[in-house]
Design an enzyme around this catalytic site. Structure first.
Site, PDB file in Angstrom:
ATOM      1  N   LYS A  19     -41.671 -47.392 -28.341  1.00 61.90           N
ATOM      2  CA  LYS A  19     -42.563 -46.572 -27.765  1.00 61.90           C
ATOM      3  C   LYS A  19     -44.260 -46.672 -26.522  1.00 61.90           C
ATOM      4  CE  LYS A  19     -44.266 -43.491 -30.994  1.00 61.90           C
ATOM      5  NZ  LYS A  19     -43.142 -42.423 -30.887  1.00 61.90           N
ATOM      6  N   ARG A  44     -49.930 -44.595 -34.073  1.00 64.79           N
ATOM      7  CA  ARG A  44     -47.922 -44.562 -34.065  1.00 64.79           C
ATOM      8  C   ARG A  44     -47.524 -45.915 -34.253  1.00 64.79           C
ATOM      9  NH1 ARG A  44     -47.453 -39.312 -31.195  1.00 64.79           N
ATOM     10  NH2 ARG A  44     -48.893 -38.776 -30.505  1.00 64.79           N
ATOM     11  N   GLY A  92     -37.634 -44.391 -41.102  1.00 65.21           N
ATOM     12  CA  GLY A  92     -37.751 -44.528 -42.469  1.00 65.21           C
ATOM     13  C   GLY A  92     -39.245 -44.997 -42.346  1.00 65.21           C
ATOM     14  N   MET A 134     -43.368 -44.874 -40.822  1.00 65.07           N
ATOM     15  CA  MET A 134     -45.068 -44.340 -41.377  1.00 65.07           C
ATOM     16  C   MET A 134     -44.430 -43.965 -39.716  1.00 65.07           C
ATOM     17  SD  MET A 134     -48.700 -45.154 -41.023  1.00 65.07           S
ATOM     18  CE  MET A 134     -48.741 -45.262 -39.352  1.00 65.07           C
ATOM     19  N   ARG A 164     -38.339 -40.986 -22.396  1.00 62.82           N
ATOM     20  CA  ARG A 164     -37.060 -41.434 -23.869  1.00 62.82           C
ATOM     21  C   ARG A 164     -35.457 -40.879 -22.866  1.00 62.82           C
ATOM     22  NH1 ARG A 164     -38.280 -39.665 -29.586  1.00 62.82           N
ATOM     23  NH2 ARG A 164     -38.122 -37.312 -29.097  1.00 62.82           N
ATOM     24  N   HIS A 186       2.736 -39.164 -43.029  1.00 61.68           N
ATOM     25  CA  HIS A 186       3.605 -38.605 -41.758  1.00 61.68           C
ATOM     26  C   HIS A 186       3.074 -37.390 -41.247  1.00 61.68           C
ATOM     27  CE1 HIS A 186       6.901 -35.452 -40.737  1.00 61.68           C
ATOM     28  NE2 HIS A 186       7.660 -36.436 -40.554  1.00 61.68           N
ATOM     29  N   ARG A 199      10.516 -42.101 -29.694  1.00 66.55           N
ATOM     30  CA  ARG A 199      11.376 -42.342 -30.722  1.00 66.55           C
ATOM     31  C   ARG A 199      12.132 -41.591 -30.857  1.00 66.55           C
ATOM     32  NH1 ARG A 199       5.660 -42.071 -33.754  1.00 66.55           N
ATOM     33  NH2 ARG A 199       5.466 -41.226 -31.560  1.00 66.55           N
ATOM     34  N   ARG A 215      12.567 -46.241 -28.193  1.00 60.96           N
ATOM     35  CA  ARG A 215      12.985 -46.753 -29.418  1.00 60.96           C
ATOM     36  C   ARG A 215      14.248 -46.533 -29.845  1.00 60.96           C
ATOM     37  NH1 ARG A 215       9.177 -46.863 -34.113  1.00 60.96           N
ATOM     38  NH2 ARG A 215       9.944 -45.012 -34.232  1.00 60.96           N
ATOM     39  N   GLU A 232       6.165 -55.661 -35.325  1.00 59.96           N
ATOM     40  CA  GLU A 232       5.915 -54.264 -35.987  1.00 59.96           C
ATOM     41  C   GLU A 232       5.685 -55.420 -37.911  1.00 59.96           C
ATOM     42  OE1 GLU A 232       7.484 -51.581 -36.845  1.00 59.96           O
ATOM     43  OE2 GLU A 232       9.795 -51.597 -35.595  1.00 59.96           O
ATOM     44  N   SER A 267       6.065 -55.177 -27.397  1.00 64.36           N
ATOM     45  CA  SER A 267       5.245 -53.888 -28.609  1.00 64.36           C
ATOM     46  C   SER A 267       5.267 -53.963 -29.803  1.00 64.36           C
ATOM     47  CB  SER A 267       6.062 -52.425 -27.839  1.00 64.36           C
ATOM     48  OG  SER A 267       5.059 -51.937 -28.229  1.00 64.36           O
ATOM     49  N   GLY A 292       4.153 -52.995 -32.930  1.00 69.58           N
ATOM     50  CA  GLY A 292       4.028 -51.617 -33.507  1.00 69.58           C
ATOM     51  C   GLY A 292       3.147 -51.834 -35.269  1.00 69.58           C
ATOM     52  N   THR A 293       1.539 -51.596 -34.656  1.00 67.82           N
ATOM     53  CA  THR A 293       0.276 -51.971 -35.443  1.00 67.82           C
ATOM     54  C   THR A 293       0.412 -50.987 -36.662  1.00 67.82           C
ATOM     55  OG1 THR A 293      -0.740 -50.742 -34.311  1.00 67.82           O
ATOM     56  CG2 THR A 293      -0.340 -53.061 -33.429  1.00 67.82           C
ATOM     57  N   ASN A 294       1.054 -49.840 -36.664  1.00 64.00           N
ATOM     58  CA  ASN A 294       1.183 -49.578 -38.082  1.00 64.00           C
ATOM     59  C   ASN A 294       1.968 -49.974 -39.281  1.00 64.00           C
ATOM     60  OD1 ASN A 294       0.300 -47.763 -36.261  1.00 64.00           O
ATOM     61  ND2 ASN A 294       1.890 -45.833 -36.984  1.00 64.00           N
ATOM     62  N   ASP A 295       2.975 -50.121 -39.230  1.00 62.65           N
ATOM     63  CA  ASP A 295       3.819 -51.361 -39.713  1.00 62.65           C
ATOM     64  C   ASP A 295       3.200 -52.846 -39.707  1.00 62.65           C
ATOM     65  OD1 ASP A 295       5.434 -49.020 -40.479  1.00 62.65           O
ATOM     66  OD2 ASP A 295       7.304 -50.015 -39.557  1.00 62.65           O
ATOM     67  N   CYS A 321       2.489 -49.873 -29.565  1.00 55.93           N
ATOM     68  CA  CYS A 321       2.596 -48.260 -29.407  1.00 55.93           C
ATOM     69  C   CYS A 321       2.068 -48.000 -30.656  1.00 55.93           C
ATOM     70  CB  CYS A 321       3.986 -48.157 -29.112  1.00 55.93           C
ATOM     71  SG  CYS A 321       5.038 -49.340 -30.363  1.00 55.93           S
ATOM     72  N   TYR A 353      -0.199 -53.136 -21.336  1.00 56.49           N
ATOM     73  CA  TYR A 353      -0.670 -51.946 -21.608  1.00 56.49           C
ATOM     74  C   TYR A 353      -0.973 -51.427 -23.148  1.00 56.49           C
ATOM     75  CZ  TYR A 353       3.882 -50.931 -23.882  1.00 56.49           C
ATOM     76  OH  TYR A 353       5.115 -51.751 -24.398  1.00 56.49           O
TER      77      TYR A 353
END
Lengths: 916, 916
Positions: free
Chosen positions: A34, A104, A113, A115, A348, A471, A594, A650, A784, A803, A805-808, A871, A891
């Site tokens: 301020k 102020r 939080g 004064m 601001r 799923h 898929r 795939r 993966e 590629s 497969g970051t889920n697995d 992917c 990519y």
């Protein structure tokens, strides 16, 4: 040595800047946000009420010394007050022309939080009388005075609010009035005395009549508030350091309620809802800031001010433009006009909607106010996401909550708002949607691959089980269907065809509204608004810029042979229609098709099941021959849609039992038939059950699927590769540039590839020879399995692309089953901060990311031009995209609906790491 | 430049050694194994018939030149022949005193796939007549001659054996005789002519009458045989390089059948069955080597020779001793005595039983012939293992196979032989064993934790499903019960209580024999032999030496702060009895005590189930309080057994549903009750089913267990830690040195530890304060989640020790579910070489090992004295132990029965890497 400077007049901003070495962040750290802004406005000639800032360093010194002002600080405050008196021509504590100030707090970062503010410091019994004489408005003066006593009492002296509210309420009751506005000047005068009495009673001394005592105590209170419990808690939660300290701003009071040539207002320099370039705000004449907020009188639109105070308005407009130019952003300002004289009290960056964020960024870049790069950095990926999904009308949602229609909260698995009638199975859902043209919300405990037709027909999906990568969640995101999973408060009774939440029953066919962005489920219908990408011209321009940035050669520093541009954005798409959508959203390739989704379609599933249950190789081949033309046709459509772009297909990934009826259903049927003595069809069912049981796995996620299945049963992938290459050949013959890339899932050891890949490459060459065409193609693998990442050098010797497969990969690196983990412990882990983020949503850089980084480095050691992408679900997550950029991927591939988000994220990553 | 030397007389071994730079391996490479040994015997003065070796280099040059002898080679051969003639006083091709030679192939490594030997080269029509005159034994000469024609024809000229066998059979038929021995001198003379006719007919030229032609053609044939199909196949299979080439050995023929002062024999310098230090072998007087092998006459024990040819025998004994001293190993020798003169024809290290291997190594070290280190390196870990398990009598097993009693082959999951009556469930198995004192083989499709009581009561375990790390396999190894899993040819009918293999039925109570070392299942009873460790004094001595080596400071090169001795060997033990056994086998600590096994005991399981199904916290606490004294008592026993050694106790690991009845059983019961309309007890069953279903996980391996469970339900581990520390305190008060180490399983993120560990440490301090004792203790974690390895630096900030859980780590790094993988694809992978080894048996160094190495390095970066061990199944596997040594672990922990194997492996690893 010269004395340390603890106090800076607003107009001494240059000195402050010099003291911190010319760095604006340093000024903000020293003077607080301020104070720095008030000083900055002062510097650029905007009229700001004279005042000064006591630095954060003074605060820290005060606290370090056990609540002692540092040496010389108070003297500097007194000197600054003198300077302000001189500038204003008023005098602090002087009954004839009293100077009033506000005090102020103001830390580097805004902190609710702490004064906040004490107004009207300087009012005493004596100066109040003086003010009455000057303003001829006794009611205003004593209202102000009692406010000072009240604020000072509660904020500075720590007296409870009730201690002041109670006597006020009592007094009103006595007087028989209802509203504060009905109280007269003498009422306020009486109340001022009563409030002073409250102070005396609670603190044991009189409300200070020396204005300097008021100032000193207020300043100390601000300092101390830095270490107050609320402030500490807030800093802990917000991750703000505890050693920054707060500054104190002392500002001359100006009054907008000094007659009809006075006024006060707030404004945005552009429309914060739409982003349109026009002033947007309200004002009130003869009023104080509080009155605007309180809504006692109706405010006027800011543009009307031209008719009432044309000079001030003109100046205000000019100042707004100047502030926008200076801060290079839309401003949220507060002003007061005191007897015709305009004062700016605050400026601001203004908060705004996602739509406005995009429009303002694009407009400002086109106006030349900011660069395209800055425009890109001002929009968050979430902003883009918000713009692409239908949203509930905000107020309608609030109202629904107030009416008790918020039923449950689950995991916000796929964003967007959906309203429809609930149905509890896929067939009914599809039928009601297609034949009865209803908007359908499909509700299930959880979903399975053979529910997909119902999910695709639905407007929204709701499950009581599962997590963000179950799923239901994955399919929903893939197809852009709003989805909530794991709404565990909902009990679904599939037999009675109803669901129950906290005793409330919702029967099949009744309406619910599902907010996939927040995870909220409402009873009944809530109105929605839904834009499309094509309509959003500003967003389209911004994404064009994003692509320009990301495709700039050299924007990424990288070793020889590695990609030098930013990330490309590809999409995961299984059907030609998805591919077309992805392309229209800006995808530059398909990163994951898929193939098994095609197996689940109604006219194909029987062939698939026949293939699986085949008792001879001939039977299997016959069934596969039935499937081949379907697959070929699918792929041909994909290549057409992606003409000129790579399409990664795939090969079959899931375990075969997924294509058969569920073991439990079958078991129940068989037991029931046996117990009831039904023999007709029993043998057949028993055979099927036996087959399904033989395929049962304790941990199917780590079972017979992907390349393992292909090694045990190569006929399927051989058919698939034939279909892919026949399709690509057909497309090529039609003049389409088909670029197939065949992806083998679940590789864990290079020898697996060595067994399968050459066999498939042979088929590829065979088909090309048969058709007499040539086209570019690649064979590669998913990474993966942790072991694949750890042995990437060997695998890249065979695979032409990776590629992730970051889920697995996440499942196995953490040892979390994504079907269960969120429900069982993962959400609690995230809530309690055991995990900083859900690793199925944002890549865990330390663990999973380390494996990915190993894989890219080792893989490119073996094959420098290795194409590397992702992917998994993370391909659409901004933080994960940034990480993919930093480790040198080519990519990212995400669901078509996330492509715009990913394009922006890719550009932002490129910009952020441009010089690193 | 001097001519290349292609030919070395046996006595020119020094020159050969010089040519290769003094390296004996080089000599073996140049002269082949056989040639090198003949030359070496010559050098040390052992009587070897004169001869020479044509080098492997000559072979390679011959093949490289398109089957042309290299320049000067043949001249060198001729010169060597001259030298041999000179030495023997005979002349090649001279009818008056003909020199005969053999021509033998001899590569660096013994190769059954190659041409072997042509004897009697030098016999022609003319020299044969001369030989007759010299020996006065026409029958012997023409038998020798026809053998030359026959061997030369088949081996050198490639004529089929039948081409010679057929005329021989015809001739015998004509003559009306049955056996070769019935043929006379003139018969052999006639047959020699017939054989020469065969050669002429097949090859188109006469059998060469110039002995040098015989020699040249035989040499060329040996060279060419290097690239023969069988040799190539053999090398491919055995992993021998194709560019080594073979040498050719030309050796003067000596004859043991020249009268009763001649003879021939084979002998071992020590007993190859027992290892005893005494000559062991046979001989025949007036006989040829072939006669000893053919068994036409009964051979005499070697010691009898002293009575018949005392001088030759004395010389033979001295030579054997000399050869043993020279080669520093037990030798397998061949000799011939020609007219009283002893000739040594071969010496090589002799094959021997595991028992003999150990005894000979220990004896030789005690005799000072070899060092203790060499003794340690001569025994394989498999040898030790063999000695520790009951074995089937070898011949009885062969006989059973011949009788068709080999039923099936499965995975050899836990070694040892077991004979018993089959029972198909744990309760019956236990009852028959305990109450009826039967030897029981428990047979199940697969086992579960609540089968353990039956498994422990059984002599052997057989399952038709599962792999080497299935539940049955792991438990069996843990308790040293012979076990075969995944014997998939066996169909078990639990209802009819029988099993069926290829149409053969075996009913409950019938006998089978199970060889857990080979995976073979036999019908009926096969006799076994079973030694104990205590009886095997040689092995005990060897293992003492192993411990000495492994505990030598400095034997391991390592960074500052890392362990400088070799690996310690600890054991996995759940019960005091196991711990005592482990200690008696030499374990120096307990690396894994699985507390949950205690939960499965009959009197405890109800409390465990009550705890799990508790509807309130009080109920749960009450159930846990019931369990605490049991656990405390178990632990107290462990600390007593391991007095002075560390005991690592793992807190509860498995998911809770493992302690409840199976979902499927319950489901079947409930459906049946419902369909039949049974209501009594239905509600209770339904509640239990509901609970079990609520705990159902799609992939339990990656589910709610280990530290995740402890975070969700800390009461269990709090009870366990209290039990551990109360037990340790009680033990300490009894004067026992208790060293508890508390191990937290399944950590994946350091924050998990941060939540749990301090809470448990608090309890530990509390208990010690209550009991008023202090003892050393540690808190640490398993590293079994890939992410834990990847973030080991953070985790070691909290954990004081790491223990690799390589079973789970392998599962997750490969993404293989160990319950299913072996059955579904893993065994095929190993069979086909897709995986070099089963990674659940031997650590996969490239993948899993890389993670382990990362964990040790990063962990010790954070905590240099971090204690690192392994408690997975791999802790008892020699190759894995070696790997654990190389990455710097402190200890390995394995099942008590593997401790001796591991002690040897640890010493071998230390020796192997001493200078690396």
């Amino acid at each position: 040595m010269s004395q340390k400077k603890w106090v800076y007049l607003f107009k001494e901003v240059d000195e402050a800047e010099k003291a911190v070495g010319g760095d604006w962040e340093g000024v903000r750290a020293l003077l607080g946000g301020k104070g720095a802004n008030l000083a900055e406005m002062t510097r650029i000639g905007v009229p700001v009420p004279p005042g000064f800032t006591i630095t954060t360093e003074a605060c820290n010194a005060y606290l370090a010394a056990g609540n002692q002002f540092p040496e010389d600080m108070w003297e500097q405050v007194l000197a600054a007050m003198k300077a302000v008196e001189q500038e204003t021509g008023k005098k602090f504590g002087d009954p004839t022309n009293p100077l009033l100030v506000s005090c102020r707090s103001g830390a580097k970062f805004s902190m609710p939080g702490m004064m906040d503010t004490v107004l009207n410091i300087g009012l005493t019994d004596a100066t109040a009388e003086g003010m009455v004489r000057l303003t001829e408005d006794e009611r205003f003066v004593y209202d102000s005075y009692r406010r000072l006593v009240q604020m000072f009492g509660s904020v500075v002296l720590g007296i409870s609010d009730e201690a002041f509210e109670d006597p006020l309420d009592e007094y009103k009751k006595e007087k028989g009035v209802k509203n504060d506005t009905d109280l007269t000047a003498s009422d306020w005068k009486t109340l001022t005395e009563k409030f002073k009495e409250v102070v005396r009673k609670h603190i044991g001394f009189d409300f200070p009549q020396d204005p300097y005592d008021q100032l000193r105590l207020a300043t100390e209170a601000v300092f101390k508030s830095w270490n107050g419990r609320r402030a500490r808690d807030y800093r802990n939660a917000a991750g703000i350091a505890h050693d920054l300290g707060t500054a104190v701003n002392i500002v001359t009071m100006v009054f907008g309620n000094m007659g009809w040539d006075s006024g006060t207002g707030v404004a945005f320099t552009r429309d914060p809802a739409t982003g349109e370039r026009k002033l947007y705000g309200d004002y009130l004449l003869n009023a104080q800031g509080e009155d605007v907020v309180a809504g006692i009188r109706n405010t006027e639109p800011i543009t009307n001010l031209i008719n009432e105070l044309p000079d001030a308005y003109q100046e205000f407009i000019e100042i707004c433009e100047r502030l926008e130019r200076h801060y290079r952003d839309m401003q949220d300002v507060e002003f007061t006009i005191e007897r015709g004289k305009l004062w700016m009290l605050q400026t601001r960056s203004g908060k705004r909607t996602a739509k406005a964020i995009v429009k303002i960024a694009v407009d400002m870049a086109q106006e030349g106010l900011i660069s395209k790069e800055e425009a890109l950095m001002r929009v968050t990926p979430d902003n883009v996401d918000t713009l692409l999904h239908p949203q509930f009308d905000f107020n309608a949602k609030i109202k629904a909550s107030e009416e008790g229609r918020l039923l449950a909260k689950g995991v916000n698995a796929s964003p967007g708002a959906a309203v429809g009638q609930v149905y509890f199975d896929a067939d009914t859902a599809e039928m009601m949607a297609k034949e009865h043209n209803q908007d359908v919300i499909m509700v299930r405990p959880f979903t399975k691959p053979d529910d997909v037709h119902g999910m695709l027909a639905a407007r929204g999906i709701l499950t009581s089980e599962g997590g963000a990568t179950s799923h239901a969640a994955v399919v929903a995101r893939q197809f852009g269907v709003p989805c909530i999973v794991g709404a565990s408060d909902i009990r679904i009774d599939l037999e009675k065809r109803l669901m129950e939440v906290n005793g409330l029953l919702i029967k099949e066919g009744e309406f619910v509204s599902v907010d996939g962005s927040t995870g909220e489920v409402f009873q009944g219908q809530i109105p929605t608004i839904s834009p499309t990408l094509e309509e959003q011209t500003d967003l389209l321009i911004l994404l064009e810029w994003a692509d320009e940035v990301a495709s700039t050669p050299g924007i990424r520093k990288a070793p020889e042979g590695w990609p030098k541009t930013g990330l490309q954005v590809w999409a995961n798409a299984d059907y030609p229609a998805d591919a077309r959508r992805a392309r229209s959203y800006g995808a530059k390739g398909i990163g994951l098709c898929r193939t098994e989704h095609m197996f689940f379609e109604q006219e194909r599933l029987p062939s698939v099941q026949r293939m699986i249950l085949a008792k001879s190789s001939e039977e299997r081949t016959a069934a596969l021959n039935d499937l081949l033309p379907h697959q070929r046709a699918d792929f041909e459509g994909l290549f057409e849609a992606m003409d000129g772009y790579p399409v990664i297909i795939r090969l079959i990934d899931p375990p075969l039992h997924e294509f058969l009826p569920g073991e439990r259903e079958l078991l129940e049927e068989v037991i029931e038939m046996r117990v009831k003595g039904i023999t007709e069809g029993l043998a057949e069912k028993e055979y099927l059950l036996e087959q399904v049981e033989a395929m049962h796995e304790s941990n199917p996620m780590m079972g017979l699927r992907g390349i393992r299945l292909s090694i045990m049963m190569p006929e399927i992938v051989e058919m698939q590769v034939r279909a892919i290459f026949e399709a690509a050949a057909n497309a090529t013959l039609k003049g389409i540039h088909a670029k197939p890339e065949v992806m083998i899932p679940l590789t864990g050891h290079v020898n697996e590839l060595k067994v399968i890949q050459p066999r498939l490459e042979e088929i590829a060459r065979e088909v090309m020879a048969e058709k007499g065409v040539e086209f570019p193609y690649k064979f590669g693998t998913m990474i993966e399995i942790p072991r694949a990442a750890l042995t990437a050098a060997e695998i890249a010797g065979i695979a032409e692309f990776f590629s992730f497969g970051t889920n697995d990969l996440t499942q196995m690196t953490f040892g979390y089953s994504r079907d269960d983990a969120e429900r069982n412990f993962l959400l609690k882990y995230v809530e309690e901060g055991i995990l900083p983020k859900n690793p199925f949503q944002t890549i865990d850089r330390d663990g999973v990311g380390r494996l990915m980084s190993i894989a890219v480095n080792d893989g490119r050691e073996a094959r420098v031009d290795l194409e590397v992408g992702i992917c998994g679900e993370h391909g659409g997550d901004p933080s994960s995209i940034e990480f993919c950029h930093t480790i040198g991927q080519n990519y990212v591939s995400c669901s078509p609906f996330r492509v715009p988000v990913a394009r922006l994220s890719a550009a932002q990553a490129a910009l952020k790491y441009r010089d690193k």
